[in-house]
Scaffold this active site. Structure first.
Site, short mmCIF file in Angstrom:
data_model
loop_
_atom_site.label_atom_id
_atom_site.label_comp_id
_atom_site.label_asym_id
_atom_site.label_seq_id
_atom_site.Cartn_x
_atom_site.Cartn_y
_atom_site.Cartn_z
N CYS A 52 0.67 -1.14 -0.05
CA CYS A 52 -0.06 -0.04 -0.01
C CYS A 52 0.79 1.25 -0.17
O CYS A 52 0.82 2.09 -1.04
CB CYS A 52 -0.87 -0.13 1.27
SG CYS A 52 -2.10 -1.25 1.25
N HIS A 103 -3.31 7.01 3.30
CA HIS A 103 -2.11 6.24 3.82
C HIS A 103 -0.86 6.92 3.76
O HIS A 103 0.20 6.39 3.26
CB HIS A 103 -2.03 5.01 2.86
CG HIS A 103 -2.03 3.61 3.71
ND1 HIS A 103 -1.51 3.67 5.14
CD2 HIS A 103 -2.03 2.39 3.33
CE1 HIS A 103 -1.70 2.48 5.48
NE2 HIS A 103 -1.80 1.65 4.45
#
Length: 482
Positions: A52, A103
């Protein structure tokens, strides 16, 4: 028709093959199929670091891990000193808003967006309470987002436990629809819709689970792989998949597919909101994922490997401003680093000098280097678009696949005499891009030598893969997180 606006939609952990029209997908994606038919679909887009945080850093800066600094998953690493995609649009007068998962660290870093409606999967350890958690609390569901008990890195499943409108996919779509409706009508926009799914937890709405019959779910045939059990390194990548029975695997696939279809249907609401606000004809719509998921193929789950299910991601550009590409399907090699310069050129926005990607609409990428992890799980990759070399220094393992004739990577051509020239070319490219003390120790006299297998044990995960618990009151460990 000129392009004035951009809606970029990103998902988390969506494999490239899970789109209709490719002859392999078991998933219903009518909205994305329609967008692809009205635009251009890239079938060979690769995540150069399929996990990610590094992947998102590449997408948002157009730089490779060797430049932006993360090839592991460094959740407390600040963004690099590079102009972001949002900053480039903002400098040209665009209003820039994001909804969903960024993120980044710190969590409330807007990375160039005017504002962010944040949903970060309840990561208290990052020091923030996100906007979705606040909304749940204000609506009588404080701390209940993980009462379903499913883990964010496991493949057990059950239906969503709260009303439909509280599901993260539905909630995030609501927020983006409202953002579109609340836009400044005097300025163009770049809006970024970032879904946290289909990444686990596998908690789809019951109505979407019902769309997939348990009996129609097929498990991958592991006997097709002629390289199964050949290398000791694969113990580390297949271990997690061994925890699940065949029934649990089928349940997981069914739930994963359901989460994809839910996203697909929610994208229809975004398109409808654009249409009803008179914005559809001058808006480019992009669809991308940060990486894929192995979904039990080759006996593996999750990502962090360079097999296609993990590294190949869907990439679609659509909308009336791009009608000259209507119906185009291309297998030209591209990567997440290429998204930023491609989008900026569509909108005639200068590409920052820091960008390392290329405009994939006007250029060809001949080769690509990929890297993920350090230590025993370190993996490196080189591809020319057709052939892919996957390298594990542990045991000095070199796998070669012909993606044209073997797109599911069942047949390992590594070290076969008839492919010697191809393998040597890819090895040379890979060696040339290795960096850092550890990587360079795998090379002797310009050749990959890696290091010997030592039979090391696989550590046990006492935390059940970062299982979440009750989120109210805030767990004491995180209250004073800096």
């Amino acid at each position: 028709m000129s392009a004035e606006n951009l809606l970029l939609i990103q998902t988390d952990e969506w494999p490239g093959y899970l789109l209709g029209g490719n002859g392999r997908s078991p998933v219903m994606t009518p909205t994305l199929d329609a967008l692809a038919e009205e635009g251009i679909r890239f079938t060979n887009c690769q995540s150069s670091c399929p996990v990610c945080i590094p992947a998102r850093r590449s997408l948002m800066t157009g730089t490779f891990p060797s430049t932006h600094g993360d090839r592991v998953y460094s959740d407390h690493m600040e963004m690099p000193e590079a102009e972001t995609l949002a900053e480039a649009f903002r400098k040209k007068g665009y209003q820039t808003y994001a909804v969903g998962k960024l993120h980044v660290y710190p969590q409330r870093n807007r990375i160039g967006f005017d504002d962010v409606i944040l949903m970060e999967e309840g990561r208290y350890e990052m020091g923030s309470i996100d906007d979705y958690q606040i909304w749940l609390g204000e609506n009588g569901y404080i701390g209940e987002e993980f009462s379903h008990a499913m883990g964010n890195n496991t493949y057990y499943t059950r239906p969503w436990h709260l009303p439909d409108n509280t599901h993260p996919t539905v909630w995030a779509t609501d927020q983006m629809c409202r953002t579109i409706m609340r836009r400044d009508p005097t300025r163009p926009f770049f809006f970024y819709m970032s879904y946290q799914f289909p990444h686990p937890p596998l908690v789809p709405l019951q109505s979407y689970l019902d769309m997939y019959s348990f009996d129609e779910i097929e498990l991958p045939d592991l006997d097709k792989d002629d390289w199964k059990d050949r290398y000791d390194i694969l113990r580390f990548f297949t271990e997690d998949g061994k925890a699940y029975s065949d029934k649990e695997k089928k349940m997981a696939l069914r739930a994963f597919y359901a989460q994809c279809t839910l996203i697909d249907h929610q994208i229809r609401r975004l398109v409808g909101t654009l249409r009803e606000n008179g914005l559809l004809d001058n808006t480019v719509i992009g669809f991308i994922s940060d990486h894929g998921d192995m979904l039990f193929n080759h006996g593996m789950v999750a990502k962090r490997v360079f097999y296609q299910e993990s590294s190949n991601v869907p990439f679609i550009l659509s909308g009336k401003p791009l009608e000259k590409y209507r119906g185009t399907v291309t297998d030209k090699l591209c990567a997440l680093e290429d998204i930023m310069p491609t989008l900026l050129n569509i909108f005639d926005i200068p590409v920052p000098e820091t960008v390392e990607g290329v405009d994939i609409l006007s250029s060809e990428r001949e080769m690509l280097f990929g890297e993920i992890s350090e230590g025993v799980k370190a993996t490196r990759m080189a591809t020319d678009g057709r052939y892919k070399l996957i390298y594990y220094p542990y045991g000095n393992v070199k796998q070669l696949f012909d993606l044209e004739n073997d797109p599911e990577e069942h047949h390992d051509l590594g070290n076969k005499a008839e492919y010697k020239a191809i393998q040597e070319k890819l090895e040379a490219y890979l060696v040339a891009h290795l960096h850092g003390k550890e990587d360079l120790s795998w090379v002797k006299n310009g050749k990959l030598v890696g290091y010997p297998e030592d039979g090391r044990a696989i550590p046990f995960g006492y935390g059940l893969s970062n299982q979440r618990g009750l989120h109210w009151p805030i767990p004491s460990e995180y209250k004073n997180t800096k």
